[in-house]
Design a protein around this motif. Structure first.
Motif, PDB file in Angstrom:
ATOM      1  N   LEU A  14       0.596  -1.245   0.489  1.00  0.00           N
ATOM      2  CA  LEU A  14       0.138   0.360   0.299  1.00  0.00           C
ATOM      3  C   LEU A  14       0.994   1.307   0.170  1.00  0.00           C
ATOM      4  O   LEU A  14       2.133   1.247   0.975  1.00  0.00           O
ATOM      5  N   PRO A  15       0.349   2.026  -1.139  1.00  0.00           N
ATOM      6  CA  PRO A  15       1.386   3.658  -0.853  1.00  0.00           C
ATOM      7  C   PRO A  15       1.141   4.424  -0.140  1.00  0.00           C
ATOM      8  O   PRO A  15       1.006   5.681  -0.569  1.00  0.00           O
ATOM      9  N   ILE A  16       0.605   4.005   1.135  1.00  0.00           N
ATOM     10  CA  ILE A  16       0.205   5.378   2.133  1.00  0.00           C
ATOM     11  C   ILE A  16       1.134   5.201   3.519  1.00  0.00           C
ATOM     12  O   ILE A  16       0.933   6.332   4.263  1.00  0.00           O
ATOM     13  N   TRP A  17       1.902   4.287   3.175  1.00  0.00           N
ATOM     14  CA  TRP A  17       2.511   4.502   4.475  1.00  0.00           C
ATOM     15  C   TRP A  17       3.660   5.387   5.479  1.00  0.00           C
ATOM     16  O   TRP A  17       3.660   6.055   6.567  1.00  0.00           O
ATOM     17  N   ASP A  18       4.705   6.010   4.536  1.00  0.00           N
ATOM     18  CA  ASP A  18       4.981   7.610   4.638  1.00  0.00           C
ATOM     19  C   ASP A  18       4.020   8.806   4.788  1.00  0.00           C
ATOM     20  O   ASP A  18       4.286   9.307   5.360  1.00  0.00           O
ATOM     21  N   ILE A  19       2.873   8.648   4.026  1.00  0.00           N
ATOM     22  CA  ILE A  19       1.953  10.121   4.138  1.00  0.00           C
ATOM     23  C   ILE A  19       1.668  10.091   5.231  1.00  0.00           C
ATOM     24  O   ILE A  19       0.776  10.506   6.088  1.00  0.00           O
ATOM     25  N   ALA A  20       0.921   8.266   5.616  1.00  0.00           N
ATOM     26  CA  ALA A  20       0.293   8.594   6.966  1.00  0.00           C
ATOM     27  C   ALA A  20       0.940   8.510   8.387  1.00  0.00           C
ATOM     28  O   ALA A  20       0.603   9.602   9.570  1.00  0.00           O
ATOM     29  N   VAL A  21       1.986   8.506   7.849  1.00  0.00           N
ATOM     30  CA  VAL A  21       3.259   8.732   9.263  1.00  0.00           C
ATOM     31  C   VAL A  21       3.624   9.766   9.268  1.00  0.00           C
ATOM     32  O   VAL A  21       3.262  10.384  10.546  1.00  0.00           O
ATOM     33  N   GLN A  22       3.876  10.522   8.284  1.00  0.00           N
ATOM     34  CA  GLN A  22       4.178  11.689   8.012  1.00  0.00           C
ATOM     35  C   GLN A  22       3.265  12.899   8.856  1.00  0.00           C
ATOM     36  O   GLN A  22       3.253  14.047   9.655  1.00  0.00           O
ATOM     37  N   THR A  23       1.836  12.678   8.407  1.00  0.00           N
ATOM     38  CA  THR A  23       0.345  13.252   9.214  1.00  0.00           C
ATOM     39  C   THR A  23       0.638  13.260  10.277  1.00  0.00           C
ATOM     40  O   THR A  23      -0.616  14.577  10.804  1.00  0.00           O
ATOM     41  N   GLU A  24       0.048  11.994  10.758  1.00  0.00           N
ATOM     42  CA  GLU A  24      -0.093  11.690  12.200  1.00  0.00           C
ATOM     43  C   GLU A  24       0.874  12.946  12.405  1.00  0.00           C
ATOM     44  O   GLU A  24       0.742  13.602  14.332  1.00  0.00           O
ATOM     45  N   GLU A  25       2.062  12.574  12.984  1.00  0.00           N
ATOM     46  CA  GLU A  25       3.018  13.759  13.553  1.00  0.00           C
ATOM     47  C   GLU A  25       3.151  15.296  13.395  1.00  0.00           C
ATOM     48  O   GLU A  25       2.916  15.408  14.448  1.00  0.00           O
ATOM     49  N   LYS A  26       2.185  15.479  12.135  1.00  0.00           N
ATOM     50  CA  LYS A  26       2.562  16.878  11.712  1.00  0.00           C
ATOM     51  C   LYS A  26       1.433  17.228  12.956  1.00  0.00           C
ATOM     52  O   LYS A  26       1.210  18.788  13.669  1.00  0.00           O
ATOM     53  N   ALA A  27       0.095  16.901  12.252  1.00  0.00           N
ATOM     54  CA  ALA A  27      -1.204  16.450  13.486  1.00  0.00           C
ATOM     55  C   ALA A  27      -1.177  16.769  15.087  1.00  0.00           C
ATOM     56  O   ALA A  27      -1.114  17.769  15.432  1.00  0.00           O
ATOM     57  N   GLY A  28       0.336  16.537  15.467  1.00  0.00           N
ATOM     58  CA  GLY A  28       0.251  15.766  16.856  1.00  0.00           C
ATOM     59  C   GLY A  28       0.916  17.348  17.442  1.00  0.00           C
ATOM     60  O   GLY A  28       0.559  17.917  18.229  1.00  0.00           O
ATOM     61  N   TRP A  29       1.780  17.435  16.355  1.00  0.00           N
ATOM     62  CA  TRP A  29       2.668  19.136  16.509  1.00  0.00           C
ATOM     63  C   TRP A  29       1.603  20.330  16.359  1.00  0.00           C
ATOM     64  O   TRP A  29       1.617  20.994  17.425  1.00  0.00           O
ATOM     65  N   ASN A  30       0.586  20.326  15.397  1.00  0.00           N
ATOM     66  CA  ASN A  30      -0.293  21.168  15.253  1.00  0.00           C
ATOM     67  C   ASN A  30      -1.381  21.712  16.466  1.00  0.00           C
ATOM     68  O   ASN A  30      -1.033  22.614  17.311  1.00  0.00           O
ATOM     69  N   VAL A  31      -1.093  20.151  16.671  1.00  0.00           N
ATOM     70  CA  VAL A  31      -3.135  20.284  18.134  1.00  0.00           C
ATOM     71  C   VAL A  31      -2.457  21.003  19.258  1.00  0.00           C
ATOM     72  O   VAL A  31      -2.802  21.726  20.511  1.00  0.00           O
ATOM     73  N   ARG A  32      -1.114  20.022  19.120  1.00  0.00           N
ATOM     74  CA  ARG A  32       0.207  20.284  21.166  1.00  0.00           C
ATOM     75  C   ARG A  32      -0.166  21.451  20.869  1.00  0.00           C
ATOM     76  O   ARG A  32       0.007  22.151  21.842  1.00  0.00           O
ATOM     77  N   THR A  33       0.591  22.584  19.955  1.00  0.00           N
ATOM     78  CA  THR A  33       1.023  23.456  19.789  1.00  0.00           C
ATOM     79  C   THR A  33      -0.504  24.819  19.509  1.00  0.00           C
ATOM     80  O   THR A  33      -0.064  25.533  20.680  1.00  0.00           O
ATOM     81  N   TYR A  34      -1.314  23.965  19.312  1.00  0.00           N
ATOM     82  CA  TYR A  34      -2.713  25.169  20.012  1.00  0.00           C
ATOM     83  C   TYR A  34      -2.982  25.534  21.208  1.00  0.00           C
ATOM     84  O   TYR A  34      -3.402  26.586  22.007  1.00  0.00           O
ATOM     85  N   GLY A  35      -2.886  24.132  21.592  1.00  0.00           N
ATOM     86  CA  GLY A  35      -3.446  24.401  22.949  1.00  0.00           C
ATOM     87  C   GLY A  35      -2.653  24.290  24.159  1.00  0.00           C
ATOM     88  O   GLY A  35      -3.171  25.099  25.241  1.00  0.00           O
ATOM     89  N   GLU A  36      -1.237  24.884  23.837  1.00  0.00           N
ATOM     90  CA  GLU A  36      -0.569  25.373  24.225  1.00  0.00           C
ATOM     91  C   GLU A  36      -1.163  27.228  24.625  1.00  0.00           C
ATOM     92  O   GLU A  36      -0.323  27.837  25.374  1.00  0.00           O
ATOM     93  N   VAL A  37      -1.647  27.609  23.563  1.00  0.00           N
ATOM     94  CA  VAL A  37      -2.168  28.989  24.136  1.00  0.00           C
ATOM     95  C   VAL A  37      -3.665  29.161  24.305  1.00  0.00           C
ATOM     96  O   VAL A  37      -4.167  30.241  24.079  1.00  0.00           O
ATOM     97  N   VAL A  38      -4.371  27.932  23.914  1.00  0.00           N
ATOM     98  CA  VAL A  38      -5.355  28.338  24.848  1.00  0.00           C
ATOM     99  C   VAL A  38      -5.512  28.209  26.349  1.00  0.00           C
ATOM    100  O   VAL A  38      -5.150  27.847  27.798  1.00  0.00           O
ATOM    101  N   SER A  39      -6.456  29.237  27.202  1.00  0.00           N
ATOM    102  CA  SER A  39      -6.595  29.340  28.600  1.00  0.00           C
ATOM    103  C   SER A  39      -7.274  28.443  29.255  1.00  0.00           C
ATOM    104  O   SER A  39      -7.596  28.634  30.821  1.00  0.00           O
ATOM    105  N   ASP A  40      -8.687  28.777  28.646  1.00  0.00           N
ATOM    106  CA  ASP A  40      -9.673  27.646  28.949  1.00  0.00           C
ATOM    107  C   ASP A  40      -9.596  26.561  29.822  1.00  0.00           C
ATOM    108  O   ASP A  40      -9.242  25.561  28.735  1.00  0.00           O
ATOM    109  N   PRO A  41      -9.993  26.533  30.977  1.00  0.00           N
ATOM    110  CA  PRO A  41      -9.205  25.070  31.512  1.00  0.00           C
ATOM    111  C   PRO A  41      -9.543  23.799  30.934  1.00  0.00           C
ATOM    112  O   PRO A  41      -9.432  22.496  30.621  1.00  0.00           O
ATOM    113  N   LEU A  42     -10.696  23.637  30.364  1.00  0.00           N
ATOM    114  CA  LEU A  42     -11.930  22.751  29.988  1.00  0.00           C
ATOM    115  C   LEU A  42     -10.904  22.199  28.551  1.00  0.00           C
ATOM    116  O   LEU A  42     -11.012  21.006  28.122  1.00  0.00           O
ATOM    117  N   LEU A  43     -11.672  23.245  27.854  1.00  0.00           N
ATOM    118  CA  LEU A  43     -10.945  23.207  26.659  1.00  0.00           C
ATOM    119  C   LEU A  43      -9.167  23.314  26.394  1.00  0.00           C
ATOM    120  O   LEU A  43      -9.013  22.008  25.855  1.00  0.00           O
TER     121      LEU A  43
END
Length: 301
Positions: A66-95
């Motif tokens: 299947l020609p998807i594994w490189d893209i899949a691994v890189q996409t998940e790594e970038k997703a983790g970075w992107n969401v984690r970085t946004y979480g650093e600027v969120v102030s609302d405790p629940l969010l």
């Protein structure tokens, strides 16, 4: 109102609306509901202890091809970075707690894939250098809207792989928690968009809507670029990733058939969650619109 707390985030308490109470988008009750839906349904599985099923050589060769594994691994790594970085600027405790959970699960998907490729001897290209996003909100939106696209088609292709036997039952069961998480993430994201639209300062709203448009244009251009890269690669046969994916699964399927499976699976996977939460609609509606202009074809068996 009822209260619930979460073991992973003991300092976070959520005041949930009663099941019969209507929800106003952008309200505190709305925020409590979509954050609770993500936190409460967290699956604490650990990638390191996943027992990957033994595959016969023919099945393993199909998975490896299947020609998807490189893209899949890189996409998940970038997703983790992107969401984690946004979480650093969120102030609302629940969010902030919910975004942190989202980021943790995105990063865990990369670990699942990394362990799988090691277990089955899948060779990956060297990963690129990942850079910290400069605009946390933009990065979070790119990941969220990208998942709304990819999960929609991923749900359908996963079901086709199950029906066709391309993925043996044991492997389907192993990946099922990841697929459930993708559904939870897109549900959380589209409700965050609806909530944030109604809570941001008034002067920011025009800029936010322009940013939404820019994200969609970026994602379209990115997918055209991915298709072009895959066309040049010996890992793909053509530049239509979605239809090529169904062919790689050993299934000859028309786009209308594939679209109907995706629509059915998208609805099924999001059905268990509170009906007062909004669902992703842009991609499903565009697919329904496209189907109106295509010759009717029977649904996949």
């Amino acid at each position: 109102m009822t209260a619930s707390t979460f073991a992973d985030f003991p300092n976070v308490e959520v005041d949930l609306p009663a099941p019969e109470d209507p929800i106003r988008l952008g309200s505190e009750a709305h925020k409590a509901l979509f954050c609770d839906a993500l936190l409460r349904t967290h699956d604490p599985y650990k990638p390191a202890v996943i027992d990957w099923p033994k595959l016969d050589e023919a099945t393993r060769a199909r998975i490896v091809s299947l020609p998807i594994w490189d893209i899949a691994v890189q996409t998940e790594e970038k997703a983790g970075w992107n969401v984690r970085t946004y979480g650093e600027v969120v102030s609302d405790p629940l969010l902030k707690a919910a975004v942190a959970m989202d980021a943790f699960e995105e990063s865990r998907h990369k670990l699942v894939l990394a362990n799988m490729v090691e277990a089955y001897g899948i060779k990956l290209d060297p990963e690129p250098l990942y850079r910290r996003p400069k605009d946390p909100e933009w990065a979070f939106m790119v990941t969220g809207y990208s998942e709304c696209i990819d999960s929609f088609f991923g749900f359908g292709l996963f079901e086709i792989a199950r029906r066709s036997g391309f993925f043996p039952t044991e492997l389907v069961d192993t990946f099922e928690p990841v697929m459930r998480e993708e559904g939870r993430h897109i549900l959380f994201f589209v409700n965050w968009v609806a909530w944030w639209r109604r809570n941001m300062p008034f002067w920011r709203r025009p800029w936010f809507e322009l940013k939404v448009l820019a994200v969609w244009l970026f994602l379209i251009a990115e997918r055209i670029g991915v298709a072009g890269d895959m066309e040049k690669s010996d890992k793909a046969q053509d530049n239509n990733f979605t239809l090529n994916g169904s062919k790689e699964l050993g299934v000859e399927i028309s786009f209308p058939e594939l679209a109907r499976v995706c629509l059915q699976e998208n609805e099924r996977r999001l059905a268990p969650y509170d009906g007062r939460l909004i669902r992703p609609v842009f991609v499903p509606n565009m697919i329904r619109f496209a189907l109106r202009f295509m010759k009717a074809a029977p649904a996949a068996a």
